[in-house]
Design an enzyme around this catalytic site. Structure first.
Site, mmCIF file in Angstrom:
data_model
loop_
_atom_site.group_PDB
_atom_site.id
_atom_site.type_symbol
_atom_site.label_atom_id
_atom_site.label_comp_id
_atom_site.label_asym_id
_atom_site.label_seq_id
_atom_site.Cartn_x
_atom_site.Cartn_y
_atom_site.Cartn_z
ATOM 1 N N CYS A 2 0.819 -1.218 0.000
ATOM 2 C CA CYS A 2 0.000 0.000 0.000
ATOM 3 C C CYS A 2 0.857 1.275 0.000
ATOM 4 O O CYS A 2 1.896 1.315 0.645
ATOM 5 C CB CYS A 2 -0.882 0.047 1.235
ATOM 6 S SG CYS A 2 -1.839 -1.443 1.472
ATOM 7 N N ARG A 31 4.876 0.692 -5.751
ATOM 8 C CA ARG A 31 4.764 -0.251 -4.641
ATOM 9 C C ARG A 31 3.821 -1.400 -4.974
ATOM 10 O O ARG A 31 3.796 -2.398 -4.275
ATOM 11 C CB ARG A 31 4.278 0.477 -3.382
ATOM 12 C CG ARG A 31 5.244 1.540 -2.900
ATOM 13 C CD ARG A 31 4.633 2.390 -1.818
ATOM 14 N NE ARG A 31 4.566 1.708 -0.548
ATOM 15 C CZ ARG A 31 5.506 1.747 0.388
ATOM 16 N NH1 ARG A 31 6.586 2.443 0.181
ATOM 17 N NH2 ARG A 31 5.360 1.107 1.529
ATOM 18 N N TRP A 81 -3.149 -2.699 -1.632
ATOM 19 C CA TRP A 81 -2.809 -4.038 -2.118
ATOM 20 C C TRP A 81 -3.557 -4.992 -1.198
ATOM 21 O O TRP A 81 -3.273 -5.069 0.000
ATOM 22 C CB TRP A 81 -1.301 -4.267 -2.044
ATOM 23 C CG TRP A 81 -0.849 -5.499 -2.730
ATOM 24 C CD1 TRP A 81 -0.803 -5.734 -4.068
ATOM 25 C CD2 TRP A 81 -0.357 -6.687 -2.111
ATOM 26 N NE1 TRP A 81 -0.307 -6.988 -4.312
ATOM 27 C CE2 TRP A 81 -0.029 -7.596 -3.137
ATOM 28 C CE3 TRP A 81 -0.159 -7.077 -0.793
ATOM 29 C CZ2 TRP A 81 0.481 -8.867 -2.882
ATOM 30 C CZ3 TRP A 81 0.350 -8.336 -0.535
ATOM 31 C CH2 TRP A 81 0.658 -9.215 -1.583
ATOM 32 N N ASN A 105 -1.894 0.837 5.996
ATOM 33 C CA ASN A 105 -0.988 -0.116 5.352
ATOM 34 C C ASN A 105 -0.610 -1.136 6.425
ATOM 35 O O ASN A 105 -0.238 -0.753 7.525
ATOM 36 C CB ASN A 105 0.261 0.626 4.858
ATOM 37 C CG ASN A 105 1.311 -0.315 4.290
ATOM 38 O OD1 ASN A 105 1.019 -1.474 3.986
ATOM 39 N ND2 ASN A 105 2.525 0.179 4.154
ATOM 40 N N GLY A 106 -0.728 -2.435 6.113
ATOM 41 C CA GLY A 106 -0.373 -3.461 7.089
ATOM 42 C C GLY A 106 -1.559 -4.366 7.382
ATOM 43 O O GLY A 106 -2.520 -4.415 6.610
ATOM 44 N N GLU A 488 18.290 -15.865 -11.175
ATOM 45 C CA GLU A 488 17.756 -14.502 -11.294
ATOM 46 C C GLU A 488 17.189 -14.276 -12.701
ATOM 47 O O GLU A 488 16.135 -13.658 -12.864
ATOM 48 C CB GLU A 488 18.861 -13.484 -10.959
ATOM 49 C CG GLU A 488 18.526 -12.026 -11.239
ATOM 50 C CD GLU A 488 17.366 -11.478 -10.430
ATOM 51 O OE1 GLU A 488 16.815 -12.193 -9.576
ATOM 52 O OE2 GLU A 488 16.983 -10.329 -10.690
ATOM 53 N N LYS A 492 13.292 -13.199 -13.376
ATOM 54 C CA LYS A 492 12.893 -12.013 -14.145
ATOM 55 C C LYS A 492 11.886 -12.396 -15.226
ATOM 56 O O LYS A 492 10.898 -11.714 -15.445
ATOM 57 C CB LYS A 492 14.106 -11.329 -14.798
ATOM 58 C CG LYS A 492 15.024 -10.598 -13.868
ATOM 59 C CD LYS A 492 14.518 -9.247 -13.400
ATOM 60 C CE LYS A 492 13.865 -9.284 -12.054
ATOM 61 N NZ LYS A 492 14.570 -9.378 -10.860
ATOM 62 N N GLU A 495 8.398 -13.383 -13.644
ATOM 63 C CA GLU A 495 7.583 -12.316 -13.069
ATOM 64 C C GLU A 495 7.159 -11.281 -14.100
ATOM 65 O O GLU A 495 6.106 -10.664 -13.948
ATOM 66 C CB GLU A 495 8.274 -11.658 -11.872
ATOM 67 C CG GLU A 495 9.571 -10.977 -12.172
ATOM 68 C CD GLU A 495 10.240 -10.415 -10.921
ATOM 69 O OE1 GLU A 495 9.569 -10.166 -9.922
ATOM 70 O OE2 GLU A 495 11.473 -10.232 -10.966
ATOM 71 N N HIS A 511 21.245 -34.839 -13.428
ATOM 72 C CA HIS A 511 20.554 -35.497 -12.319
ATOM 73 C C HIS A 511 19.039 -35.344 -12.442
ATOM 74 O O HIS A 511 18.317 -35.597 -11.478
ATOM 75 C CB HIS A 511 21.044 -34.926 -10.985
ATOM 76 C CG HIS A 511 22.508 -35.146 -10.774
ATOM 77 N ND1 HIS A 511 23.054 -36.384 -10.497
ATOM 78 C CD2 HIS A 511 23.559 -34.285 -10.856
ATOM 79 C CE1 HIS A 511 24.370 -36.273 -10.389
ATOM 80 N NE2 HIS A 511 24.701 -35.006 -10.613
ATOM 81 N N LYS A 614 5.750 -4.232 -4.929
ATOM 82 C CA LYS A 614 7.167 -3.849 -4.865
ATOM 83 C C LYS A 614 7.750 -4.156 -3.499
ATOM 84 O O LYS A 614 8.850 -4.658 -3.374
ATOM 85 C CB LYS A 614 7.302 -2.354 -5.167
ATOM 86 C CG LYS A 614 8.738 -1.824 -5.062
ATOM 87 C CD LYS A 614 9.614 -2.419 -6.138
ATOM 88 C CE LYS A 614 11.049 -1.959 -6.063
ATOM 89 N NZ LYS A 614 11.931 -2.869 -6.816
HETATM 90 C C1 F6R Z 1 12.082 -9.593 -7.874
HETATM 91 C C2 F6R Z 1 11.902 -8.771 -6.697
HETATM 92 C C3 F6R Z 1 11.646 -9.442 -5.396
HETATM 93 C C4 F6R Z 1 12.403 -8.720 -4.261
HETATM 94 C C5 F6R Z 1 12.012 -9.324 -2.899
HETATM 95 C C6 F6R Z 1 12.772 -8.668 -1.757
HETATM 96 O O1 F6R Z 1 12.343 -8.838 -9.009
HETATM 97 O O2 F6R Z 1 11.939 -7.566 -6.755
HETATM 98 O O3 F6R Z 1 11.984 -10.790 -5.448
HETATM 99 O O4 F6R Z 1 13.773 -8.845 -4.489
HETATM 100 O O5 F6R Z 1 10.640 -9.165 -2.690
HETATM 101 O O6 F6R Z 1 12.506 -7.302 -1.692
HETATM 102 P P1 F6R Z 1 13.458 -6.337 -0.885
HETATM 103 O O7 F6R Z 1 14.781 -6.336 -1.559
HETATM 104 O O8 F6R Z 1 12.793 -5.004 -0.898
HETATM 105 O O9 F6R Z 1 13.549 -6.909 0.509
#
Ligand code: F6R
Length: 619
Positions: A2, A31, A81, A105-106, A488, A492, A495, A511, A614
């Site tokens: 949020c 966010r 959110w 928020n929360g 990674e 990417k 997502e 394996h 985010k």
């Molecule tokens: C992927 C991504 C998430 C964050 C994860 C941790 O692209 O952004 O996997 O890396 O949610 O977020 P932070 O770094 O803010 O703790």
């Protein structure tokens, strides 16, 4: 998660409160959210003006009458959110009871008990949210106290869970109150106006003068005052600081998407993270070290805790720190660490990596580690966030605001900071001679220019990504530091493009995963430098041959001059030469570009992928 904005400024032009709050909500879009709403006070009729809509901000803006902007004195705005109750108009915030409006928020963990109590007293609920409980409690408390700050202070004492709350009351149109408990809230200081936000992006276009609040504080803003109190109503103080991000840093800067911009910001993110890390004697220093150096000399284990991309940065760090410092390094997902019984004691250094500094899983793991006696060092991008405040030491990454939901520049900055930490520990513990450390630092300082070279070669990877827009599955292989890069790259693609993607350690292929290879299956392979440990390079080249023989389409990332891969590669993306341990800063970049371009070619919004937030501020 949020986004929250609050504004008060009665002497300002009529429409300013709504204009400021909508601008703040737009900058907080990164966010992630699924509905939005605003409440205005001082509209002239003694009532609140509340509008809220499911979906993106554009839906809210369409529902508002903005021509002309309505007169008002204060406003609160929210991007939600969903946690309790789906993303509907009714569940969107603000929640209004009588003359009170609340945004949150929360999660209020005891909302079921509180709701039962209110229902028994005859209260009627209109939404499925936990937040509505707060609105009812606040309206009742205001009737008792006749003061919005006193009412909010009374209410927060009854809440369990995590929350940032903002509230307004129609009878006090020049006041916005806020409170925080395990959730972010910052104050922006203006001239004849003041601001509240879940982070500084909310008000960065208006002021860079900010006040950091501690946990469990209540803040009351009027056009000319900011008063901070604790949850018992006693006096408290925030910490004033100047925000060093400018508004332009939070905009797209001419790129198609924030993500594209942030991928191109990476040379600067790495360069800035390296800046100013040595003292006058040339020794590495950390930003905020509240751990005795003798304790750091005596640690016998490091555990990196993080989630998602930040955890992959931790995996890269493991290879470097173990090599440079000869300390065992474990890497664990924060939510797994938190709910087992890890072997942690005062000789353990826990390194928490987080872009936002607010990820609840990581925060809870930090607290768990400290309870067990471990020292916690945070690698975080966001100043004023909770994780660094609750840690024993901090090393800030200087990636600037990361707006796109998918992490890119923060990842490179996290790896860079983790390398600095490794070198700092090696220096402190005498594992490396000063000239060895300087030589690695010199190599690190060359990396921004090399990342730029990879970006300059983006054309081909973008072209391939567009051709592959209809692909349904992509695999990624790597060994050593190439393994977390492979994971990674897969994350990417999942997502952003919603394509099945998996990253494997190349040695693991035989394996099991090799069964997935069928004719035409695209496989990215990250090849280590042939100048490093030769066996590593030749093993990966053998892996490429194995999958090629089974019909895979091989997309190879290799170092400039590596001709050995060519005969087995359908496509080679070359990156500049670098020491093996530093190569992830280069090899991940084509994978980021690939995912971004492929998702764009599929018509997807790369800045706000579906279902993602985010900053994940709930467990
Ligand atoms: C992927 C991504 C998430 C964050 C994860 C941790 O692209 O952004 O996997 O890396 O949610 O977020 P932070 O770094 O803010 O703790």
């Amino acid at each position: 998660m949020c986004g929250i904005v609050g504004y008060v400024g009665s002497q300002q032009p009529n429409g300013r409160p709504l204009e400021v709050v909508l601008g703040g909500l737009r900058r907080l879009e990164y966010r992630g959210y699924d509905s939005a709403g605003v409440a205005l006070t001082g509209t002239g009729d003694g009532k609140l003006a509340v509008t809220k809509k499911a979906g993106k901000l554009v839906n809210l803006i369409e529902a508002l009458d903005l021509d002309p902007l309505p007169a008002s004195t204060a406003a609160i705005g929210h991007t939600r959110w969903a946690t309790h109750g789906g993303p509907t108009d009714v569940n969107a915030h603000p929640h209004v009871v009588g003359k009170v409006a609340v945004i949150h928020n929360g999660i209020v963990e005891n909302f079921v008990a509180l709701k039962a109590e209110l229902l028994a007293a005859g209260t009627t609920f209109t939404s499925e949210t936990d937040t509505e409980v707060v609105a009812h409690l606040l309206a009742r408390a205001y009737d008792v106290h006749g003061d919005l700050t006193a009412a909010l202070t009374a209410v927060v004492q009854r809440l369990q869970g995590t929350f940032t709350l903002l509230a307004v009351h129609a009878d006090v149109p020049d006041v916005v109150v806020g409170a925080r408990h395990d959730s972010p809230l910052v104050v922006g200081l203006g001239d004849g106006e003041n601001f509240l936000g879940s982070d500084v992006s909310a008000f960065i276009a208006q002021t860079k003068d900010a006040l950091e609040l501690d946990q469990d504080q209540v803040v009351t803003i009027t056009p000319t005052s900011v008063v901070v109190t604790d949850f018992a109503g006693g006096p408290a103080q925030g910490r004033r600081y100047t925000v060093d991000w400018d508004a332009a840093a939070a905009e797209k800067g001419g790129f198609r998407s924030f993500m594209d911009k942030e991928i191109h910001d990476q040379p600067k993110a790495v360069a800035d993270t390296l800046l100013g890390r040595t003292d006058l004697a040339g020794h590495l220093v950390l930003d905020d070290l509240r751990i005795d150096e003798s304790v750091l000399r005596s640690i016998d284990k490091i555990i990196v805790i993080a989630c998602g991309t930040a955890a992959y940065a931790g995996h890269v760090a493991k290879y470097a720190i173990e090599h440079w410092c000869r300390i065992p390094v474990e890497v664990e997902l924060a939510h797994e660490f938190r709910y087992r019984d890890p072997v942690v004691n005062e000789k353990t250094l826990v390194v928490a990596i987080s872009q936002s500094g607010e990820t609840m899983d990581t925060l809870m793991a930090v607290r768990h580690a400290r309870e067990q006696g471990a020292k916690v060092l945070a690698i975080v991008n966001t100043h004023g966030s909770t994780i660094p405040r609750e840690s024993d030491a901090v090393l800030y990454t200087h990636a600037g605001p990361e707006i796109a939901v998918a992490s890119t520049k923060a990842f490179l900055a996290q790896i860079t900071a983790a390398y600095l930490l490794g070198l700092y520990l090696a220096q402190l513990r005498g594992n490396k001679f000063p000239d060895e450390i300087s030589a690695i630092l010199d190599e690190l300082r060359l990396m921004p220019a090399k990342i730029q070279l990879v970006l300059d070669r983006a054309g081909r990877v973008r072209e391939i990504a567009r051709w592959m827009a209809d692909t349904t599955s992509v695999l990624f292989l790597g060994r050593h530091v190439g393994f977390p890069v492979a994971m990674e790259g897969a994350l990417k693609l999942k997502e952003l493009a919603y394509i099945h993607a998996e990253g494997f350690a190349a040695g693991e292929l035989k394996h099991g995963p090799i069964a997935l290879i069928e004719p035409g299956q695209p496989v990215f392979v990250i090849v280590p430098s042939p100048r490093g440990r030769d066996s590593l390079h030749s093993k990966v080249v053998s892996n490429i041959q194995e999958i090629r023989a089974r019909g895979a389409r091989t997309l190879v990332i290799a170092e400039d001059g590596d001709e050995a891969v060519r005969p087995f590669a359908d496509e080679v993306f070359y990156v500049p030469q670098s020491p093996v341990l530093l190569a992830p800063l280069l090899t991940v970049v084509p994978l980021q570009l690939f995912a971004c371009e492929l998702a764009t070619a599929r018509g997807l919004d790369v800045d706000q992928p579906r279902n993602l937030a985010k900053s994940v501020t709930v467990e």
